[in-house]
Design a protein around this motif. Structure first.
Motif, PDB file in Angstrom:
ATOM      1  N   GLY A   1      59.212  53.498  51.757  1.00  0.00           N
ATOM      2  CA  GLY A   1      60.251  54.067  50.893  1.00  0.00           C
ATOM      3  C   GLY A   1      60.943  52.942  50.157  1.00  0.00           C
ATOM      4  O   GLY A   1      60.319  52.104  49.522  1.00  0.00           O
ATOM      5  N   SER A   2      62.265  52.901  50.302  1.00  0.00           N
ATOM      6  CA  SER A   2      63.038  51.823  49.681  1.00  0.00           C
ATOM      7  C   SER A   2      63.416  50.745  50.671  1.00  0.00           C
ATOM      8  O   SER A   2      64.213  49.866  50.357  1.00  0.00           O
ATOM      9  CB  SER A   2      64.317  52.420  49.033  1.00  0.00           C
ATOM     10  N   THR A   3      62.866  50.836  51.867  1.00  0.00           N
ATOM     11  CA  THR A   3      63.226  49.876  52.923  1.00  0.00           C
ATOM     12  C   THR A   3      62.059  48.907  53.154  1.00  0.00           C
ATOM     13  O   THR A   3      60.899  49.321  53.217  1.00  0.00           O
ATOM     14  CB  THR A   3      63.570  50.599  54.231  1.00  0.00           C
ATOM     15  N   TYR A   4      62.441  47.644  53.350  1.00  0.00           N
ATOM     16  CA  TYR A   4      61.442  46.619  53.655  1.00  0.00           C
ATOM     17  C   TYR A   4      61.555  46.236  55.115  1.00  0.00           C
ATOM     18  O   TYR A   4      62.651  46.021  55.629  1.00  0.00           O
ATOM     19  CB  TYR A   4      61.658  45.382  52.759  1.00  0.00           C
ATOM     20  N   TRP A   5      60.419  46.155  55.760  1.00  0.00           N
ATOM     21  CA  TRP A   5      60.358  45.842  57.184  1.00  0.00           C
ATOM     22  C   TRP A   5      59.562  44.537  57.383  1.00  0.00           C
ATOM     23  O   TRP A   5      58.477  44.372  56.847  1.00  0.00           O
ATOM     24  CB  TRP A   5      59.680  46.958  57.962  1.00  0.00           C
ATOM     25  N   ALA A   6      60.158  43.642  58.154  1.00  0.00           N
ATOM     26  CA  ALA A   6      59.401  42.455  58.603  1.00  0.00           C
ATOM     27  C   ALA A   6      58.639  42.844  59.852  1.00  0.00           C
ATOM     28  O   ALA A   6      59.250  43.153  60.888  1.00  0.00           O
ATOM     29  CB  ALA A   6      60.333  41.283  58.888  1.00  0.00           C
ATOM     30  N   ILE A   7      57.347  42.914  59.755  1.00  0.00           N
ATOM     31  CA  ILE A   7      56.554  43.419  60.879  1.00  0.00           C
ATOM     32  C   ILE A   7      55.882  42.300  61.681  1.00  0.00           C
ATOM     33  O   ILE A   7      55.376  42.534  62.770  1.00  0.00           O
ATOM     34  CB  ILE A   7      55.501  44.418  60.384  1.00  0.00           C
ATOM     35  N   ALA A   8      55.861  41.098  61.144  1.00  0.00           N
ATOM     36  CA  ALA A   8      55.218  39.989  61.881  1.00  0.00           C
ATOM     37  C   ALA A   8      55.616  38.665  61.235  1.00  0.00           C
ATOM     38  O   ALA A   8      55.988  38.611  60.058  1.00  0.00           O
ATOM     39  CB  ALA A   8      53.707  40.147  61.884  1.00  0.00           C
ATOM     40  N   THR A   9      55.556  37.638  62.023  1.00  0.00           N
ATOM     41  CA  THR A   9      55.667  36.266  61.505  1.00  0.00           C
ATOM     42  C   THR A   9      54.337  35.571  61.762  1.00  0.00           C
ATOM     43  O   THR A   9      53.583  35.957  62.658  1.00  0.00           O
ATOM     44  CB  THR A   9      56.789  35.484  62.215  1.00  0.00           C
ATOM     45  N   PHE A  10      54.074  34.600  60.998  1.00  0.00           N
ATOM     46  CA  PHE A  10      52.816  33.849  61.223  1.00  0.00           C
ATOM     47  C   PHE A  10      53.064  32.378  60.944  1.00  0.00           C
ATOM     48  O   PHE A  10      53.963  31.995  60.188  1.00  0.00           O
ATOM     49  CB  PHE A  10      51.681  34.399  60.364  1.00  0.00           C
ATOM     50  N   GLY A  11      52.257  31.560  61.610  1.00  0.00           N
ATOM     51  CA  GLY A  11      52.436  30.115  61.497  1.00  0.00           C
ATOM     52  C   GLY A  11      51.772  29.551  60.272  1.00  0.00           C
ATOM     53  O   GLY A  11      51.026  30.238  59.568  1.00  0.00           O
ATOM     54  N   ALA A  12      52.080  28.278  60.036  1.00  0.00           N
ATOM     55  CA  ALA A  12      51.441  27.589  58.918  1.00  0.00           C
ATOM     56  C   ALA A  12      49.963  27.382  59.217  1.00  0.00           C
ATOM     57  O   ALA A  12      49.498  27.484  60.355  1.00  0.00           O
ATOM     58  CB  ALA A  12      52.127  26.237  58.689  1.00  0.00           C
ATOM     59  N   ALA A  13      49.197  27.131  58.161  1.00  0.00           N
ATOM     60  CA  ALA A  13      47.759  26.891  58.329  1.00  0.00           C
ATOM     61  C   ALA A  13      47.544  25.717  59.266  1.00  0.00           C
ATOM     62  O   ALA A  13      48.277  24.730  59.217  1.00  0.00           O
ATOM     63  CB  ALA A  13      47.124  26.628  56.972  1.00  0.00           C
ATOM     64  N   PRO A  14      46.591  25.852  60.154  1.00  0.00           N
ATOM     65  CA  PRO A  14      46.360  24.751  61.114  1.00  0.00           C
ATOM     66  C   PRO A  14      45.986  23.464  60.391  1.00  0.00           C
ATOM     67  O   PRO A  14      45.292  23.492  59.382  1.00  0.00           O
ATOM     68  CB  PRO A  14      45.202  25.262  61.980  1.00  0.00           C
ATOM     69  N   ALA A  15      46.511  22.377  60.946  1.00  0.00           N
ATOM     70  CA  ALA A  15      46.181  21.070  60.354  1.00  0.00           C
ATOM     71  C   ALA A  15      44.724  20.742  60.617  1.00  0.00           C
ATOM     72  O   ALA A  15      44.177  21.031  61.683  1.00  0.00           O
ATOM     73  CB  ALA A  15      47.078  19.995  60.967  1.00  0.00           C
ATOM     74  N   VAL A  16      44.097  20.155  59.613  1.00  0.00           N
ATOM     75  CA  VAL A  16      42.694  19.753  59.764  1.00  0.00           C
ATOM     76  C   VAL A  16      42.654  18.488  60.604  1.00  0.00           C
ATOM     77  O   VAL A  16      43.325  17.496  60.261  1.00  0.00           O
ATOM     78  CB  VAL A  16      42.039  19.498  58.392  1.00  0.00           C
ATOM     79  N   PRO A  17      41.919  18.490  61.714  1.00  0.00           N
ATOM     80  CA  PRO A  17      41.891  17.278  62.545  1.00  0.00           C
ATOM     81  C   PRO A  17      41.252  16.128  61.786  1.00  0.00           C
ATOM     82  O   PRO A  17      40.356  16.330  60.964  1.00  0.00           O
ATOM     83  CB  PRO A  17      41.033  17.698  63.753  1.00  0.00           C
ATOM     84  N   PRO A  18      41.750  14.919  62.031  1.00  0.00           N
ATOM     85  CA  PRO A  18      41.167  13.761  61.324  1.00  0.00           C
ATOM     86  C   PRO A  18      39.719  13.541  61.727  1.00  0.00           C
ATOM     87  O   PRO A  18      39.306  13.864  62.832  1.00  0.00           O
ATOM     88  CB  PRO A  18      42.058  12.598  61.781  1.00  0.00           C
ATOM     89  N   SER A  19      38.972  13.015  60.782  1.00  0.00           N
ATOM     90  CA  SER A  19      37.562  12.710  61.068  1.00  0.00           C
ATOM     91  C   SER A  19      37.492  11.603  62.100  1.00  0.00           C
ATOM     92  O   SER A  19      38.325  10.693  62.133  1.00  0.00           O
ATOM     93  CB  SER A  19      36.852  12.264  59.777  1.00  0.00           C
ATOM     94  N   PRO A  20      36.511  11.689  62.996  1.00  0.00           N
ATOM     95  CA  PRO A  20      36.375  10.607  63.989  1.00  0.00           C
ATOM     96  C   PRO A  20      36.074   9.288  63.298  1.00  0.00           C
ATOM     97  O   PRO A  20      35.437   9.257  62.249  1.00  0.00           O
ATOM     98  CB  PRO A  20      35.195  11.078  64.859  1.00  0.00           C
ATOM     99  N   PRO A  21      36.571   8.193  63.853  1.00  0.00           N
ATOM    100  CA  PRO A  21      36.316   6.894  63.216  1.00  0.00           C
ATOM    101  C   PRO A  21      34.832   6.553  63.232  1.00  0.00           C
ATOM    102  O   PRO A  21      34.086   6.961  64.121  1.00  0.00           O
ATOM    103  CB  PRO A  21      37.106   5.905  64.095  1.00  0.00           C
ATOM    104  N   LEU A  22      34.436   5.851  62.200  1.00  0.00           N
ATOM    105  CA  LEU A  22      33.047   5.401  62.135  1.00  0.00           C
ATOM    106  C   LEU A  22      32.794   4.373  63.217  1.00  0.00           C
ATOM    107  O   LEU A  22      33.690   3.605  63.589  1.00  0.00           O
ATOM    108  CB  LEU A  22      32.761   4.787  60.755  1.00  0.00           C
ATOM    109  N   PRO A  23      31.581   4.342  63.764  1.00  0.00           N
ATOM    110  CA  PRO A  23      31.289   3.330  64.788  1.00  0.00           C
ATOM    111  C   PRO A  23      31.433   1.923  64.215  1.00  0.00           C
ATOM    112  O   PRO A  23      31.178   1.685  63.044  1.00  0.00           O
ATOM    113  CB  PRO A  23      29.836   3.621  65.191  1.00  0.00           C
TER     114      PRO A  23
END
Length: 273
Positions: free
Chosen positions: A60-82
């Protein structure tokens, strides 16, 4: 703050919305949606904090907050080269292994001489390259003889090294009988020929030698006690001799003038660093 009805921009027909909580709350909050501020009711059991991303549903004319969500997961750093460097274990690096060097030092004598009756003999050639005698010829009116070889400073050129083997070259010449005879070798303190009789020290029996051209063998590369070679390197001894306290056996060994290799001392050594 007015609700959505107070704004001039309509969010109708946009379905589920995504906004950001501008205030905290457990029943209602202000949210920012598409640049607008709206009042949003919060479904039971949902707690909203400032900055929470919200999933908003309009009814109708009412807004409902039905959920919260987190930020996008951080991309893990690439493993160091040997790398070529192994990871540190935290322990100190082991000490490097010692390097062992080996070698051979050849020491010709700087003088060969024979002592008799209180002086160095000069009647048998140069007093620094004469043949070396031991004992006394049978029936001779002269005194007993001792022969010497002196090596100067060359053995000490490898000071600090460990001697592993020491040899000397000897050749027997005509004098006395032809049968095989063994000289008595002595270690001498002096490295150069003194004016008087040298200081005799340790002794050992030399090789059994016949007379050259008559009985074989007449020459030998004789292995000395290793400690004798070490004493030469350390500088506590400097020469060799043939000398006995009796007349026999009477022996003549070549000196520098008769044989270029006479009395040549060879030292085998090693050193760790």
């Amino acid at each position: 703050m007015g609700d959505f009805a107070d704004t001039r921009v309509s969010l109708a027909g946009q379905g589920t919305l995504v906004g950001v909580a501008l205030t905290a709350g457990s029943t209602a909050c202000i949210a920012g949606v598409a640049g607008l501020q709206i009042t949003v009711r919060i479904v039971a059991g949902l707690t909203v904090t400032v900055g929470s991303p919200l999933l908003i549903l309009r009814k109708g004319s009412t807004y409902w907050a039905i959920a919260t969500f987190g930020a996008a997961p951080a991309v893990p750093p690439s493993p160091p080269l040997p790398s070529d460097t192994p990871p540190s274990s935290g322990d100190p690096a082991p000490a490097p292994k010692p390097v062992t060097t080996t070698g051979t030092l050849t020491c010709p004598p700087i003088a060969t001489s024979t002592w008799r009756d209180g002086h160095w003999r000069t009647d048998i050639g140069s007093s620094t390259s004469a043949d070396t005698y031991q004992g006394r010829y049978s029936g001779s009116g002269f005194g007993r003889m001792s022969g010497f070889a002196f090596y100067g400073s060359k053995p000490r050129s490898i000071a600090g090294a460990t001697v592993t083997k020491a040899t000397v070259k000897l050749r027997r010449l005509t004098s006395g009988d032809f049968g095989k005879r063994s000289p008595t070798l002595r270690l001498v303190s002096q490295s150069t020929r003194p004016g008087g009789f040298p200081t005799l020290n340790e002794s050992t029996t030399g090789p059994a030698l016949g007379v050259r051209g008559q009985v074989s063998p007449s020459e030998a590369t004789f292995q000395l006690p290793t400690a004798w070679g070490q004493a030469m390197v350390d500088g506590t001894r400097g020469g060799l001799a043939i000398s006995i306290s009796s007349d026999d056996p009477y022996i003549r060994l070549a000196g520098r003038g008769s044989w270029s290799a006479a009395w040549t001392l060879t030292l085998y050594w090693r050193r760790s660093s």
